[in-house]
Design a protein around this motif. Structure first.
Motif: not given
Length: 217
Positions: A98-119
């Protein structure tokens, strides 16, 4: 079986919700199998799911979009398949550690907190973190099945088994969806996805399992 299958299709038509209808029917088939031990229900359920999917693909644009994004997300990477493409990039970018906690850019995915939390987990914690989350969910399912085996009476084993099937199938649907192993259904990942109603239901499930476990002690 046909009645519940029809109800699932009605739910899809009225709510434009592919995930809930599929999950209800899949859990129903799992309960039939647990109650009877007859594998024919699994075969019948799989065939009806395939028929329902084919009908829905022809009639409903939301289903057609999900299937097309699953088959070839890079055909429209900046449009209708944007979420799926970004999910695959996030999972691949996480690598093993992994990139590290808080280091990645998962918020590029519009609904990352819901459907795409696993990503997001896969990007920031890597394949090891994603497997750890999967192992924790699998442990919950395994313990639920153990409660079902030890429960007394006719109703309690089916209740525990049904709750185990719910957690397992819901996890399979959404993890398979965000990793492109299955068409995206849009259900939440138990105990991890954002959403008050989803979390409330999961805590109710946990409470019922704790009560059933206490009764078998």
């Amino acid at each position: 079986v046909l009645l519940v299958w029809g109800f699932s299709l009605v739910l899809l038509v009225s709510q434009r919700d592919l995930g809930t209808g599929s999950l209800i029917f899949a859990v129903f088939i799992a309960l039939l199998y647990l109650a009877t031990g007859q594998r024919r229900y699994l075969v019948i359920g799989a065939l009806l799911l395939a028929v329902g999917a084919a009908i829905s693909y022809k009639l409903f644009g939301v289903v057609r979009l999900r299937v097309d994004s699953w088959l070839d997300p890079f055909a429209d990477p900046s449009g209708r398949s944007f979420q799926m493409v970004q999910s695959l990039i996030a999972i691949a970018g996480g690598g093993l550690f992994g990139r590290g906690f808080g280091i990645g850019a998962p918020t590029v995915i519009p609904v990352v907190h819901s459907d795409f939390i696993y990503s997001a987990i896969a990007e920031e914690w890597g394949a090891l973190g994603a497997l750890a989350a999967l192992a924790l969910l699998a442990a919950l399912v395994q313990r639920s099945l153990r409660i079902a085996l030890r429960a007394r009476g006719n109703f309690r084993p089916l209740l525990a088994g049904g709750l185990a099937a719910l957690m397992a199938l819901q996890s399979i649907f959404i993890i398979g969806g965000v990793s492109r192993a299955l068409p995206l259904t849009g259900v939440t990942l138990p105990f991890l996805s954002y959403g008050g109603s989803s979390l409330l239901i999961q805590f109710i499930v946990a409470g019922l399992l704790l009560k059933l476990s206490h009764d078998t002690a």
